[in-house]
Design a protein around this motif. Structure first.
Motif, PDB file in Angstrom:
ATOM      1  N   GLU A 123       0.837  -1.213   0.000  1.00 58.07           N
ATOM      2  CA  GLU A 123       0.000   0.000   0.000  1.00 58.07           C
ATOM      3  C   GLU A 123       0.868   1.258   0.000  1.00 58.07           C
ATOM      4  O   GLU A 123       0.568   2.222  -0.710  1.00 58.07           O
ATOM      5  CB  GLU A 123      -0.930   0.007   1.209  1.00 58.07           C
ATOM      6  CG  GLU A 123      -2.126  -0.896   1.061  1.00 58.07           C
ATOM      7  CD  GLU A 123      -3.152  -0.371   0.049  1.00 58.07           C
ATOM      8  OE1 GLU A 123      -3.288   0.866  -0.104  1.00 58.07           O
ATOM      9  OE2 GLU A 123      -3.810  -1.203  -0.570  1.00 58.07           O
ATOM     10  N   ARG A 151     -11.088  -8.130   0.470  1.00 57.64           N
ATOM     11  CA  ARG A 151     -10.740  -6.905   1.198  1.00 57.64           C
ATOM     12  C   ARG A 151      -9.438  -6.303   0.662  1.00 57.64           C
ATOM     13  O   ARG A 151      -9.339  -5.092   0.460  1.00 57.64           O
ATOM     14  CB  ARG A 151     -10.610  -7.209   2.697  1.00 57.64           C
ATOM     15  CG  ARG A 151     -10.249  -6.013   3.552  1.00 57.64           C
ATOM     16  CD  ARG A 151      -9.915  -6.418   4.983  1.00 57.64           C
ATOM     17  NE  ARG A 151      -8.899  -7.454   5.088  1.00 57.64           N
ATOM     18  CZ  ARG A 151      -7.591  -7.268   4.896  1.00 57.64           C
ATOM     19  NH1 ARG A 151      -7.132  -6.098   4.569  1.00 57.64           N
ATOM     20  NH2 ARG A 151      -6.743  -8.263   5.030  1.00 57.64           N
ATOM     21  N   ALA A 161     -10.093  -4.810  -2.776  1.00 55.77           N
ATOM     22  CA  ALA A 161     -10.884  -3.584  -2.650  1.00 55.77           C
ATOM     23  C   ALA A 161     -10.010  -2.425  -2.188  1.00 55.77           C
ATOM     24  O   ALA A 161     -10.178  -1.279  -2.655  1.00 55.77           O
ATOM     25  CB  ALA A 161     -12.041  -3.808  -1.679  1.00 55.77           C
ATOM     26  N   GLN A 162      -9.077  -2.695  -1.306  1.00 55.49           N
ATOM     27  CA  GLN A 162      -8.168  -1.655  -0.813  1.00 55.49           C
ATOM     28  C   GLN A 162      -7.293  -1.108  -1.943  1.00 55.49           C
ATOM     29  O   GLN A 162      -7.103   0.101  -2.063  1.00 55.49           O
ATOM     30  CB  GLN A 162      -7.274  -2.260   0.271  1.00 55.49           C
ATOM     31  CG  GLN A 162      -7.139  -1.423   1.491  1.00 55.49           C
ATOM     32  CD  GLN A 162      -6.340  -2.164   2.552  1.00 55.49           C
ATOM     33  OE1 GLN A 162      -6.242  -3.387   2.590  1.00 55.49           O
ATOM     34  NE2 GLN A 162      -5.754  -1.398   3.435  1.00 55.49           N
ATOM     35  N   ILE A 197      -7.959  -1.182  -5.186  1.00 59.06           N
ATOM     36  CA  ILE A 197      -8.818  -0.449  -6.123  1.00 59.06           C
ATOM     37  C   ILE A 197      -9.186   0.915  -5.550  1.00 59.06           C
ATOM     38  O   ILE A 197      -9.170   1.927  -6.257  1.00 59.06           O
ATOM     39  CB  ILE A 197     -10.065  -1.287  -6.473  1.00 59.06           C
ATOM     40  CG1 ILE A 197      -9.638  -2.508  -7.295  1.00 59.06           C
ATOM     41  CG2 ILE A 197     -11.102  -0.450  -7.219  1.00 59.06           C
ATOM     42  CD1 ILE A 197     -10.715  -3.551  -7.471  1.00 59.06           C
ATOM     43  N   ALA A 198      -9.499   0.965  -4.259  1.00 62.71           N
ATOM     44  CA  ALA A 198      -9.846   2.239  -3.620  1.00 62.71           C
ATOM     45  C   ALA A 198      -8.672   3.214  -3.682  1.00 62.71           C
ATOM     46  O   ALA A 198      -8.868   4.418  -3.914  1.00 62.71           O
ATOM     47  CB  ALA A 198     -10.263   2.004  -2.172  1.00 62.71           C
ATOM     48  N   THR A 199      -7.465   2.720  -3.500  1.00 61.53           N
ATOM     49  CA  THR A 199      -6.280   3.578  -3.590  1.00 61.53           C
ATOM     50  C   THR A 199      -6.160   4.154  -4.997  1.00 61.53           C
ATOM     51  O   THR A 199      -5.925   5.350  -5.168  1.00 61.53           O
ATOM     52  CB  THR A 199      -5.004   2.799  -3.208  1.00 61.53           C
ATOM     53  OG1 THR A 199      -5.144   2.297  -1.884  1.00 61.53           O
ATOM     54  CG2 THR A 199      -3.764   3.676  -3.295  1.00 61.53           C
ATOM     55  N   GLN A 213      -8.575   4.583  -7.165  1.00 62.45           N
ATOM     56  CA  GLN A 213      -9.680   5.524  -7.369  1.00 62.45           C
ATOM     57  C   GLN A 213      -9.413   6.866  -6.692  1.00 62.45           C
ATOM     58  O   GLN A 213      -9.753   7.913  -7.243  1.00 62.45           O
ATOM     59  CB  GLN A 213     -10.986   4.911  -6.869  1.00 62.45           C
ATOM     60  CG  GLN A 213     -11.471   3.783  -7.760  1.00 62.45           C
ATOM     61  CD  GLN A 213     -12.661   3.035  -7.185  1.00 62.45           C
ATOM     62  OE1 GLN A 213     -12.915   3.071  -5.988  1.00 62.45           O
ATOM     63  NE2 GLN A 213     -13.378   2.334  -8.057  1.00 62.45           N
ATOM     64  N   ARG A 214      -8.807   6.840  -5.502  1.00 55.82           N
ATOM     65  CA  ARG A 214      -8.458   8.090  -4.816  1.00 55.82           C
ATOM     66  C   ARG A 214      -7.528   8.954  -5.661  1.00 55.82           C
ATOM     67  O   ARG A 214      -7.548  10.173  -5.601  1.00 55.82           O
ATOM     68  CB  ARG A 214      -7.769   7.791  -3.474  1.00 55.82           C
ATOM     69  CG  ARG A 214      -8.670   7.808  -2.294  1.00 55.82           C
ATOM     70  CD  ARG A 214      -7.936   7.912  -0.967  1.00 55.82           C
ATOM     71  NE  ARG A 214      -6.642   7.271  -0.869  1.00 55.82           N
ATOM     72  CZ  ARG A 214      -6.446   5.974  -0.603  1.00 55.82           C
ATOM     73  NH1 ARG A 214      -7.467   5.180  -0.427  1.00 55.82           N
ATOM     74  NH2 ARG A 214      -5.224   5.492  -0.513  1.00 55.82           N
TER      75      ARG A 214
END
Length: 97
Positions: A42, A65, A68-69, A71-73, A75-76
């Motif tokens: 990360e 999980r 998803a983490q 992908i969320a990074t 997207q941010r």
């Protein structure tokens, strides 16, 4: 007591990674290895995406999980993501270990 010590020793040997692998850079103990390695991934991902660098993560990421983490990074940072799913028959997985 000796049996428990032997079992722990066996567990450590079973999870041993080659010197220089990413896991040994973080920890040698298996219970911490996955979460610690995920934290390093990360941090590297965050640093690369902050600089808008193309980044490829080559990992199994079997837990939803963890995926998803990641992908969320992305997207941010407003970068596109591509996922490659390789479906391998169970027999091949067992054969290849």
């Amino acid at each position: 007591m000796a049996g428990a010590r032997a079992a722990r020793s066996h567990e450590r040997r079973r999870f041993r990674r080659p010197a220089g692998s990413a896991t040994t850079l973080v920890t040698r103990e298996p219970p911490d290895a996955v979460s610690a390695l995920q934290a390093v991934l990360e941090a590297v991902l965050e640093a690369r995406l902050t600089r808008r660098l193309t980044t490829v993560i080559d990992a199994t990421n079997t837990e939803a999980r963890a995926r998803a983490q990641l992908i969320a990074t992305a997207q941010r940072h407003d970068v596109p993501t591509v996922t490659l799913l390789v479906v391998t028959p169970l027999s091949a997985c067992i054969e290849r270990r």
